[in-house]
Design an enzyme around this catalytic site. Structure first.
Site, PDB file in Angstrom:
ATOM      1  N   ASP A 119      45.064  46.069 100.650  1.00 53.64           N
ATOM      2  CA  ASP A 119      45.044  46.823 101.893  1.00 53.64           C
ATOM      3  C   ASP A 119      44.744  45.910 103.080  1.00 53.64           C
ATOM      4  O   ASP A 119      43.872  45.036 102.999  1.00 53.64           O
ATOM      5  CB  ASP A 119      43.975  47.914 101.783  1.00 53.64           C
ATOM      6  CG  ASP A 119      43.970  48.872 102.950  1.00 53.64           C
ATOM      7  OD1 ASP A 119      45.007  49.507 103.192  1.00 53.64           O
ATOM      8  OD2 ASP A 119      42.929  48.978 103.619  1.00 53.64           O
ATOM      9  N   GLU A 125      49.920  44.871 102.010  1.00 55.71           N
ATOM     10  CA  GLU A 125      50.177  45.670 103.200  1.00 55.71           C
ATOM     11  C   GLU A 125      49.922  44.757 104.395  1.00 55.71           C
ATOM     12  O   GLU A 125      48.780  44.479 104.739  1.00 55.71           O
ATOM     13  CB  GLU A 125      49.257  46.883 103.259  1.00 55.71           C
ATOM     14  CG  GLU A 125      49.529  47.743 104.486  1.00 55.71           C
ATOM     15  CD  GLU A 125      48.366  48.656 104.849  1.00 55.71           C
ATOM     16  OE1 GLU A 125      48.625  49.747 105.372  1.00 55.71           O
ATOM     17  OE2 GLU A 125      47.206  48.268 104.639  1.00 55.71           O
TER      18      GLU A 125
END
Length: 554
Positions: free
Chosen positions: A201, A244
């Site tokens: 993330d 990401e």
């Protein structure tokens, strides 16, 4: 170096444990529920399951506020349930990727609680502090309109702490060698339990310098990514990181590494945003440019291509006029938009439930250069509930059947409301009905995914664009190991005829349709004339003219 590039021709499916299937009647999905649906996922053609956060958490940010990196939230089951789940995936030839959220922790994490109480705690320097509130505290906000600052004063510590996201998610000081060592420890722990990789993330924030003196453009420590990758290779040669990282084209090479020594996969946000512009405007040219801009990458690296994910559709990279075009087409109402940059809807309602446009969009994502990533519920065309706040509107429970609460739970109080009204209510959109309908979106998706896995040229090969004479029709040619395919998509809602010139081994070729019997033979000048229906698509295998002789002999 990774010795098995399994991710080059994979099919990744994103699952939220909390909203997939509840087996104990508490209204919250669990690992037992996902295990019951492994055969469903295998039948769909899934080769890797990406799990959204499932570790213990206060749950203020859908699990992204982690309070313990080494456990399973008791609402979802036990550690034994998780291991049984990974084993079940291995039995079916599916891999498991889990979210790795190490940019920040929950403010309830024991590390932060120790850091705020004691200036001499070993965890004090695991977070980012300032005695005075920095002047640029209002800049770099991730959630405009919801978040006011990136620095807040902690009443116990008496100092300001840095949080790139919500104020209950203090940032980890990832420049601290002890924090980096802990991240490796976390990865090693889950690898040992059967995980094949991590969806990391907010990677740009993980590797960026943090602190009051970091400046407007913080230095990014890319070597950190190499250390992560080397650790994975050492522990488990086939493990990967899917990042990401919504970064500008060109910058992505810093994340992959020149020789692929850093990240193995990244989501292609630039192509994603321009893909939605192409769907809204019927103009493929900006999408072509985005694919050309993100074309350079190491041989071992791969893009993750997606339509929608669990967040809003971020349009921040588009030009203002392009962004407005997408807003007008897919999110014209204020409640459909979020953070002044995106659209908070699922794909099916964005496309007006038009089956032709849905098929076009999925055909595109399956044939763009990279590995497709689809989200739970999109295979049946689930909708959204705009009455729910922020991103929750597109995170509603999976719709399995026409049973109460869509077969998701027997509880009267599901973790999020099931969509029970309108054209996307579970009485109209559910997996059970679609499995029985040979013409359903679900069965169409299964056939398309199966065909995509049989066309490795897309995942492994090189690509080029074929002229169609119009910006409204996109044609891409892939070649790998002397095999070639051509994928053609009409972005417009009107029929059109295109003409293409293609060669195979220097000669005119036959285009064999992989999805129907509508093949194409060249005229005497070697051109193919193909009529494309509104929002039509074709997948062709390129064959030499001797294919005609073989077919006639048969």
């Amino acid at each position: 170096m990774i010795n098995d590039l399994w991710y080059k021709n994979a099919m990744i499916y994103c699952v939220s444990v909390a909203t997939y299937l509840d087996t104990n009647g508490d209204g919250i999905g669990d690992f037992q529920g996902i295990m019951r649906r492994l055969d469903y996922l295998q039948g769909l053609g899934v080769t890797a399951i990406w799990l959204m956060p499932f570790q213990p958490s206060p749950g203020r940010d859908d699990g992204y506020d982690v309070a313990d990196y080494y456990g399973v939230d008791q609402r979802y089951g036990t550690m034994g349930d998780f291991v049984e789940f990974t084993h079940g995936c291995q039995q079916r030839g599916m891999r498991v990727l889990i979210d790795l959220v190490v940019n920040h922790t929950s403010d309830q994490h024991p590390w932060f609680q120790s850091a705020r109480r004691d200036p001499k705690s070993k965890y004090r320097d695991w977070y980012v502090w300032s005695k005075k509130k920095p002047k640029d505290a209002a800049k770099g906000i991730v959630f405009p309109g919801v978040q006011r600052s990136t620095w807040d004063k902690d009443a116990v510590a008496g100092e300001y702490y840095f949080h790139r996201f919500y104020d209950f998610q203090p940032d980890l000081n990832t420049a601290n060698p002890e924090v980096q060592a802990e991240i490796l420890k976390i990865m090693g722990f889950w690898l040992q339990l059967g995980v094949s990789g991590f969806r990391m993330d907010a990677v740009p924030f993980v590797i960026s310098a943090k602190g009051a003196d970091a400046g407007q453009k913080p230095v990014e420590h890319y070597d950190m990514l190499r250390e992560f990758s080397q650790f994975l290779t050492w522990r488990e040669g086939e493990a990967i990181i899917l990042a990401e990282a919504n970064v500008l084209p060109g910058t992505d090479l810093n994340y992959f590494g020149k020789a692929g020594e850093r990240l193995q996969m990244m989501f292609n946000f630039d192509v994603n945003q321009h893909l939605f512009y192409a769907l809204a405007s019927a103009d493929a040219r900006p999408l072509v440019k985005a694919m050309k801009d993100t074309r350079p990458r190491p041989a071992t690296a791969q893009w993750g291509q997606f339509l929608r994910n669990h967040d809003e559709l971020d349009l921040g990279r588009l030009e203002p006029q392009q962004r407005q075009t997408v807003f007008d087409a897919f999110g014209p109402e204020p409640e459909m938009q979020l953070y002044k940059r995106g659209i908070r809807r699922r794909l099916a309602p964005m496309l007006g439930g038009d089956r032709r446009r849905l098929e076009l969009a999925y055909s595109l994502i399956l044939t763009l250069p990279g590995t497709p990533v689809i989200r739970y519920g999109d295979e049946i065309g689930m909708g959204d509930d705009l009455r729910l706040p922020e991103r929750n509107c597109a995170r509603t429970p999976m719709q399995w059947s026409t049973e109460p609460n869509a077969g998701f739970t027997e509880s009267e109080h599901p973790i999020l409301p099931v969509i029970d009204h309108g054209p996307y209510g579970f009485h109209h959109v559910n997996a059970a009905d679609q499995r029985r309908d040979p013409n359903s979106l679900l069965n169409w998706m299964e056939r398309m995914i199966r065909m995509r896995k049989e066309v490795p040229e897309i995942g492994w090969g090189d690509f080029r664009f074929v002229s169609t004479g119009t910006e409204k029709v996109l044609a891409m040619h892939y070649e790998w190991r002397n095999n070639a395919v051509v994928c053609v998509h009409n972005l417009e809602g009107t029929p059109t005829e295109i003409r293409m010139t293609l060669e195979h081994d220097g000669e005119s070729c036959v285009l064999v349709n992989l999805l129907s019997n509508d093949h194409s033979e060249p005229n005497k000048k070697g051109k193919h004339a193909i009529v494309m229906e509104p929002y039509g698509y074709r997948w062709f295998r390129v064959c030499g003219l001797d294919y005609l002789l073989k077919r006639d002999d048969a």
